[in-house]
Structure formats: C-alpha cells, structure tokens
Design an enzyme around this catalytic site. Structure first.
Site, short mmCIF file in Angstrom:
data_model
loop_
_atom_site.label_atom_id
_atom_site.label_comp_id
_atom_site.label_asym_id
_atom_site.label_seq_id
_atom_site.Cartn_x
_atom_site.Cartn_y
_atom_site.Cartn_z
N ASN A 88 0.94 -1.03 0.06
CA ASN A 88 0.04 0.11 -0.12
C ASN A 88 1.00 1.23 -0.24
O ASN A 88 1.77 1.34 0.59
CB ASN A 88 -0.97 0.10 1.22
CG ASN A 88 -1.72 -1.10 1.23
OD1 ASN A 88 -2.28 -1.55 0.30
ND2 ASN A 88 -2.16 -1.65 2.61
N GLN A 95 -2.37 2.73 3.32
CA GLN A 95 -1.05 3.03 4.05
C GLN A 95 -1.19 3.51 5.60
O GLN A 95 -1.53 4.60 5.39
CB GLN A 95 0.02 3.57 3.42
CG GLN A 95 1.36 3.40 4.00
CD GLN A 95 2.59 3.81 2.98
OE1 GLN A 95 2.20 4.40 2.10
NE2 GLN A 95 3.78 3.68 3.47
N HIS A 101 6.65 -1.34 3.13
CA HIS A 101 6.55 -2.65 3.64
C HIS A 101 5.77 -3.37 2.53
O HIS A 101 4.87 -2.97 1.81
CB HIS A 101 5.99 -2.98 4.96
CG HIS A 101 4.64 -2.06 5.10
ND1 HIS A 101 4.67 -0.75 5.26
CD2 HIS A 101 3.57 -2.53 5.18
CE1 HIS A 101 3.16 -0.37 5.46
NE2 HIS A 101 2.62 -1.60 5.45
N HIS A 103 3.19 -6.90 2.15
CA HIS A 103 2.53 -7.72 2.93
C HIS A 103 2.55 -9.00 2.23
O HIS A 103 2.35 -8.97 0.78
CB HIS A 103 0.85 -7.36 2.91
CG HIS A 103 0.64 -6.16 3.76
ND1 HIS A 103 0.05 -6.25 5.06
CD2 HIS A 103 0.69 -4.66 3.43
CE1 HIS A 103 0.20 -4.84 5.39
NE2 HIS A 103 0.38 -3.99 4.59
#
Ligand code: 5GP
Ligand code: ZN
Length: 136
Positions: A88, A95, A101, A103
C-alpha cells in the site's frame, strides 16, 4: 537512513522485539500483529523509505526476492491454499505505517478475507482516454 520516530525502523533494526521469520542484510520479515490470516508477514527494509516511490531500484529488487523467500517459507511450513502480495502507498490506498513494507498474506480456502477488488465497467472511450494520458 533510519527515522528515530518510525516504529518499523525500530522493529526492522531489532530495537523493538518482533516475531521475525527471516532476516538478511537489508530486510527483516516479521509477523503482522493484526494479521489478515494465519502467517501474514511484513517485509521491512532496515533503512527508512516512506513508500514505493522512495525505494531505490536495487532495494526494490532485493525486497521482491525477500518477499519471494518469505512466501516460500510460508508455503512450505503452513498448509496454505494461496497467497497474496499487497503493498500500500498513501492513505487513500490504505497505508497506515509510512515506512515501505510488503504484505505477504497466506490464503486459506474459506478464510473469509476480501483482498480483491470489485471490477468496474469503463467504456472503451474511458479506457482509451486513460491509456492516452499514460502514454502522453
Ligand atoms: P499498511 O496498512 O500500512 O499497509 O500496513 C501496516 C500493517 O502493519 C498492518 O497490517 C498492521 O497490523 C501492522 N502493524 C502496525 N504496527 C505494527 C507493530 O507494531 N508490529 C507488527 N508486528 N505489526 C504492526
Ligand atoms: Zn522507518
């Protein structure tokens, strides 16, 4: 560069304990503490980049390889039926932690999660218009 106010910088660099499932020079992969499913993991760079747009290309390549390794571990150790990779960028995209990051979300038959979107039905001219904008 690290951001001393960023929780993911602290977790990635081991300053806050986490449930780590994989680690290399640039990344730590941890279990999400609000998981979509059993085994939901996050690939965190040890340097602070807010989002995809800020990630240097070489870091991004390593992030993809690390996500693949984490996905393989999850596939091999848990009885999964599928797996989503989600990443995101920006609040409008969901986000909530502004440290890049990825997922890694294992999926199980009938896990009740909805990670896919509802398709829209644009006209040919709408599709042509956006294609034109992106190629201009
Ligand atoms: P985002 O919505 O920004 O793409 O995802 C942030 C994710 O980080 C969420 O799934 C959330 O559950 C997870 N998360 C937020 N804070 C922590 C934390 O302190 N520890 C762990 N393990 N996960 C966190
Ligand atoms: Zn950070």
């Amino acid at each position: 560069m690290k951001d001393s106010n960023c929780i993911f910088c602290m977790i990635a660099n081991g300053e806050i304990p986490s449930r780590t499932i994989l680690e290399n020079e640039r990344f730590r992969v941890i279990l999400d503490n609000g998981p979509a499913t059993r085994g939901h993991a996050l690939v965190l760079p040890k340097e602070h980049f807010a989002n995809l747009f800020d990630m240097p290309e070489d870091w991004l390549k390593d992030a993809a390889v690390t996500a693949q390794q984490a996905a393989g571990r999850i596939r091999d150790k848990l009885s999964i039926d599928g797996l989503n990779i989600v990443q995101n960028n920006g609040e409008a995209a969901g986000q909530t932690v502004h440290h890049f990051h990825i997922h890694v979300i294992p999926r199980y038959k009938d896990d009740g999660q909805k990670i896919l979107w509802s398709p829209r039905h644009p006209s040919d001219s709408e599709l042509d218009a956006v294609c034109g904008e992106l190629n201009a």
